[in-house]
Design a protein around this motif. Structure first.
Motif, PDB file in Angstrom:
ATOM      1  N   ALA A  97       0.833  -1.205   0.000  1.00 25.34           N
ATOM      2  CA  ALA A  97       0.000   0.000   0.000  1.00 25.34           C
ATOM      3  C   ALA A  97       0.861   1.246   0.000  1.00 25.34           C
ATOM      4  O   ALA A  97       1.917   1.295   0.647  1.00 25.34           O
ATOM      5  CB  ALA A  97      -0.911   0.001   1.216  1.00 25.34           C
ATOM      6  N   GLY A  98       0.383   2.244  -0.728  1.00 25.93           N
ATOM      7  CA  GLY A  98       1.040   3.531  -0.752  1.00 25.93           C
ATOM      8  C   GLY A  98       0.007   4.637  -0.645  1.00 25.93           C
ATOM      9  O   GLY A  98      -1.194   4.369  -0.697  1.00 25.93           O
ATOM     10  N   PRO A  99       0.440   5.861  -0.509  1.00 23.94           N
ATOM     11  CA  PRO A  99      -0.505   6.968  -0.374  1.00 23.94           C
ATOM     12  C   PRO A  99      -1.327   7.175  -1.638  1.00 23.94           C
ATOM     13  O   PRO A  99      -1.020   6.619  -2.701  1.00 23.94           O
ATOM     14  CB  PRO A  99       0.392   8.178  -0.086  1.00 23.94           C
ATOM     15  CG  PRO A  99       1.738   7.780  -0.551  1.00 23.94           C
ATOM     16  CD  PRO A  99       1.828   6.305  -0.416  1.00 23.94           C
ATOM     17  N   TYR A 100      -2.344   8.006  -1.530  1.00 27.42           N
ATOM     18  CA  TYR A 100      -3.349   8.126  -2.591  1.00 27.42           C
ATOM     19  C   TYR A 100      -2.759   8.573  -3.928  1.00 27.42           C
ATOM     20  O   TYR A 100      -3.294   8.260  -4.988  1.00 27.42           O
ATOM     21  CB  TYR A 100      -4.442   9.105  -2.168  1.00 27.42           C
ATOM     22  CG  TYR A 100      -4.013  10.562  -2.186  1.00 27.42           C
ATOM     23  CD1 TYR A 100      -3.372  11.119  -1.099  1.00 27.42           C
ATOM     24  CD2 TYR A 100      -4.252  11.346  -3.304  1.00 27.42           C
ATOM     25  CE1 TYR A 100      -2.952  12.434  -1.126  1.00 27.42           C
ATOM     26  CE2 TYR A 100      -3.846  12.665  -3.340  1.00 27.42           C
ATOM     27  CZ  TYR A 100      -3.189  13.211  -2.248  1.00 27.42           C
ATOM     28  OH  TYR A 100      -2.779  14.506  -2.283  1.00 27.42           O
ATOM     29  N   PHE A 101      -1.640   9.290  -3.910  1.00 27.33           N
ATOM     30  CA  PHE A 101      -1.079   9.836  -5.149  1.00 27.33           C
ATOM     31  C   PHE A 101      -0.130   8.865  -5.855  1.00 27.33           C
ATOM     32  O   PHE A 101       0.423   9.175  -6.908  1.00 27.33           O
ATOM     33  CB  PHE A 101      -0.363  11.164  -4.887  1.00 27.33           C
ATOM     34  CG  PHE A 101       0.656  11.111  -3.777  1.00 27.33           C
ATOM     35  CD1 PHE A 101       0.302  11.452  -2.493  1.00 27.33           C
ATOM     36  CD2 PHE A 101       1.967  10.739  -4.033  1.00 27.33           C
ATOM     37  CE1 PHE A 101       1.232  11.414  -1.460  1.00 27.33           C
ATOM     38  CE2 PHE A 101       2.909  10.706  -3.020  1.00 27.33           C
ATOM     39  CZ  PHE A 101       2.537  11.036  -1.732  1.00 27.33           C
ATOM     40  N   PHE A 102       0.051   7.671  -5.292  1.00 33.94           N
ATOM     41  CA  PHE A 102       0.856   6.654  -5.962  1.00 33.94           C
ATOM     42  C   PHE A 102       0.061   6.035  -7.114  1.00 33.94           C
ATOM     43  O   PHE A 102      -1.138   6.209  -7.234  1.00 33.94           O
ATOM     44  CB  PHE A 102       1.263   5.559  -4.977  1.00 33.94           C
ATOM     45  CG  PHE A 102       2.498   5.861  -4.183  1.00 33.94           C
ATOM     46  CD1 PHE A 102       2.959   7.154  -4.021  1.00 33.94           C
ATOM     47  CD2 PHE A 102       3.214   4.838  -3.580  1.00 33.94           C
ATOM     48  CE1 PHE A 102       4.094   7.436  -3.277  1.00 33.94           C
ATOM     49  CE2 PHE A 102       4.348   5.094  -2.830  1.00 33.94           C
ATOM     50  CZ  PHE A 102       4.788   6.398  -2.673  1.00 33.94           C
ATOM     51  N   CYS A 103       0.770   5.268  -7.918  1.00 31.66           N
ATOM     52  CA  CYS A 103       0.160   4.576  -9.049  1.00 31.66           C
ATOM     53  C   CYS A 103      -0.477   5.567 -10.014  1.00 31.66           C
ATOM     54  O   CYS A 103      -1.654   5.475 -10.361  1.00 31.66           O
ATOM     55  CB  CYS A 103      -0.866   3.559  -8.543  1.00 31.66           C
ATOM     56  SG  CYS A 103      -1.446   2.430  -9.829  1.00 31.66           S
ATOM     57  N   ARG A 110       8.531   2.205  -9.082  1.00 31.78           N
ATOM     58  CA  ARG A 110       9.685   2.820  -8.424  1.00 31.78           C
ATOM     59  C   ARG A 110       9.285   3.569  -7.155  1.00 31.78           C
ATOM     60  O   ARG A 110      10.145   4.013  -6.411  1.00 31.78           O
ATOM     61  CB  ARG A 110      10.365   3.801  -9.384  1.00 31.78           C
ATOM     62  CG  ARG A 110      10.940   3.153 -10.633  1.00 31.78           C
ATOM     63  CD  ARG A 110      11.543   4.202 -11.552  1.00 31.78           C
ATOM     64  NE  ARG A 110      12.045   3.616 -12.803  1.00 31.78           N
ATOM     65  CZ  ARG A 110      12.445   4.338 -13.837  1.00 31.78           C
ATOM     66  NH1 ARG A 110      12.428   5.652 -13.785  1.00 31.78           N
ATOM     67  NH2 ARG A 110      12.882   3.723 -14.926  1.00 31.78           N
ATOM     68  N   GLU A 111       7.981   3.711  -6.946  1.00 30.09           N
ATOM     69  CA  GLU A 111       7.531   4.460  -5.782  1.00 30.09           C
ATOM     70  C   GLU A 111       7.745   3.652  -4.519  1.00 30.09           C
ATOM     71  O   GLU A 111       7.746   2.419  -4.526  1.00 30.09           O
ATOM     72  CB  GLU A 111       6.053   4.835  -5.961  1.00 30.09           C
ATOM     73  CG  GLU A 111       5.846   5.805  -7.114  1.00 30.09           C
ATOM     74  CD  GLU A 111       4.395   5.906  -7.581  1.00 30.09           C
ATOM     75  OE1 GLU A 111       4.048   6.932  -8.192  1.00 30.09           O
ATOM     76  OE2 GLU A 111       3.618   4.960  -7.333  1.00 30.09           O
ATOM     77  N   ASN A 112       7.879   4.349  -3.423  1.00 26.12           N
ATOM     78  CA  ASN A 112       8.227   3.727  -2.154  1.00 26.12           C
ATOM     79  C   ASN A 112       6.964   3.310  -1.405  1.00 26.12           C
ATOM     80  O   ASN A 112       6.505   3.985  -0.486  1.00 26.12           O
ATOM     81  CB  ASN A 112       9.059   4.681  -1.308  1.00 26.12           C
ATOM     82  CG  ASN A 112       9.570   4.022  -0.037  1.00 26.12           C
ATOM     83  OD1 ASN A 112       9.609   2.801   0.053  1.00 26.12           O
ATOM     84  ND2 ASN A 112       9.952   4.822   0.932  1.00 26.12           N
ATOM     85  N   PHE A 113       6.409   2.161  -1.806  1.00 25.38           N
ATOM     86  CA  PHE A 113       5.256   1.625  -1.103  1.00 25.38           C
ATOM     87  C   PHE A 113       5.689   1.234   0.304  1.00 25.38           C
ATOM     88  O   PHE A 113       6.607   0.441   0.476  1.00 25.38           O
ATOM     89  CB  PHE A 113       4.703   0.399  -1.842  1.00 25.38           C
ATOM     90  CG  PHE A 113       3.965   0.740  -3.099  1.00 25.38           C
ATOM     91  CD1 PHE A 113       4.646   1.097  -4.262  1.00 25.38           C
ATOM     92  CD2 PHE A 113       2.580   0.700  -3.147  1.00 25.38           C
ATOM     93  CE1 PHE A 113       3.965   1.414  -5.430  1.00 25.38           C
ATOM     94  CE2 PHE A 113       1.887   1.007  -4.305  1.00 25.38           C
ATOM     95  CZ  PHE A 113       2.581   1.372  -5.452  1.00 25.38           C
ATOM     96  N   GLY A 114       5.019   1.765   1.305  1.00 23.48           N
ATOM     97  CA  GLY A 114       5.534   1.646   2.662  1.00 23.48           C
ATOM     98  C   GLY A 114       4.998   0.508   3.486  1.00 23.48           C
ATOM     99  O   GLY A 114       5.562   0.176   4.535  1.00 23.48           O
ATOM    100  N   PHE A 115       3.905  -0.122   3.034  1.00 21.83           N
ATOM    101  CA  PHE A 115       3.285  -1.154   3.863  1.00 21.83           C
ATOM    102  C   PHE A 115       3.077  -2.392   3.015  1.00 21.83           C
ATOM    103  O   PHE A 115       2.418  -2.335   1.985  1.00 21.83           O
ATOM    104  CB  PHE A 115       1.952  -0.651   4.417  1.00 21.83           C
ATOM    105  CG  PHE A 115       1.371  -1.558   5.445  1.00 21.83           C
ATOM    106  CD1 PHE A 115       0.337  -2.420   5.123  1.00 21.83           C
ATOM    107  CD2 PHE A 115       1.860  -1.575   6.733  1.00 21.83           C
ATOM    108  CE1 PHE A 115      -0.203  -3.272   6.066  1.00 21.83           C
ATOM    109  CE2 PHE A 115       1.334  -2.422   7.691  1.00 21.83           C
ATOM    110  CZ  PHE A 115       0.300  -3.276   7.355  1.00 21.83           C
ATOM    111  N   TRP A 116       3.630  -3.519   3.476  1.00 22.20           N
ATOM    112  CA  TRP A 116       3.687  -4.724   2.660  1.00 22.20           C
ATOM    113  C   TRP A 116       3.010  -5.913   3.341  1.00 22.20           C
ATOM    114  O   TRP A 116       3.031  -6.038   4.576  1.00 22.20           O
ATOM    115  CB  TRP A 116       5.152  -5.088   2.392  1.00 22.20           C
ATOM    116  CG  TRP A 116       5.821  -4.102   1.500  1.00 22.20           C
ATOM    117  CD1 TRP A 116       6.275  -2.852   1.830  1.00 22.20           C
ATOM    118  CD2 TRP A 116       6.098  -4.279   0.109  1.00 22.20           C
ATOM    119  NE1 TRP A 116       6.820  -2.241   0.734  1.00 22.20           N
ATOM    120  CE2 TRP A 116       6.731  -3.095  -0.336  1.00 22.20           C
ATOM    121  CE3 TRP A 116       5.885  -5.307  -0.802  1.00 22.20           C
ATOM    122  CZ2 TRP A 116       7.144  -2.921  -1.656  1.00 22.20           C
ATOM    123  CZ3 TRP A 116       6.306  -5.141  -2.111  1.00 22.20           C
ATOM    124  CH2 TRP A 116       6.923  -3.963  -2.528  1.00 22.20           C
TER     125      TRP A 116
END
Length: 126
Positions: A97-103, A110-116
Motif C-alpha cells: 500500500a502507498g498513499p493516494y497519489f501513488f500509481c 519505483r515508488e516507495n510503497f511503505g506497507f507490505w
C-alpha cells in the motif's frame, strides 16, 4: 493489528488460473494505492500491477492481457486475477500500500510503497 492478509497462492499447471487476495486488517484501503509485486528466486523484485484510488491501472508488459487487478473498498480487499499462467510467473507475490497519489504513471513500481503483505507463493509447473 494493522496488517495485510494475502491468500490464493498455490501450485498450478501452465495455462491455469489463480486469484490472489490482499485483505487489509486494522485499516482502510479507501485512500491507498495498491501494488502487486513479485520476486522469483535469484531475481530482483518486480512490479506486476497497481491500482490507484481513482481506479487507474497499470501492468508490467509481461502480464498485460493475462492478469487483472481490482479492488473492493467495501471489503478493504484488492485482487489479482491471473490467467494463462506461465512457468516464468513463478514467484512470491506481495501486495503493498502507498498513499493516494501513488500509481499515477508507468513508473509506479519505483515508488516507495511503505506497507507490505507477507507474500504468497505462486508456482506454475507441470
Amino acid at each position: 493489528q494493522v496488517q495485510f492478509v494475502e491468500s490464493g497462492g498455490g501450485l498450478v499447471q501452465p495455462g491455469g488460473s489463480l486469484r490472489l487476495s490482499c485483505a487489509a486488517s486494522g485499516f482502510s484501503l479507501d485512500n491507498s494505492a495498491i501494488g502487486w509485486f513479485r520476486q522469483a528466486p535469484g531475481k530482483e523484485r518486480e512490479g506486476v500491477a497497481c491500482i490507484s484510488v481513482y481506479d487507474s491501472i497499470y501492468y508490467v508488459d509481461s502480464v498485460k492481457g493475462r492478469f487483472a487487478i481490482s479492488r473492493d473498498n467495501a471489503k478493504d480487499t484488492v485482487y489479482l486475477q491471473m490467467y494463462s499462467l506461465k512457468p516464468e510467473d513463478t514467484a512470491v507475490y506481495y501486495c503493498a500500500a502507498g498513499p493516494y497519489f501513488f500509481c499515477s504513471g508507468d513508473t509506479w513500481y519505483r515508488e516507495n510503497f511503505g506497507f507490505w503483505g507477507q507474500g504468497t507463493q505462486v508456482t506454475v509447473s507441470s
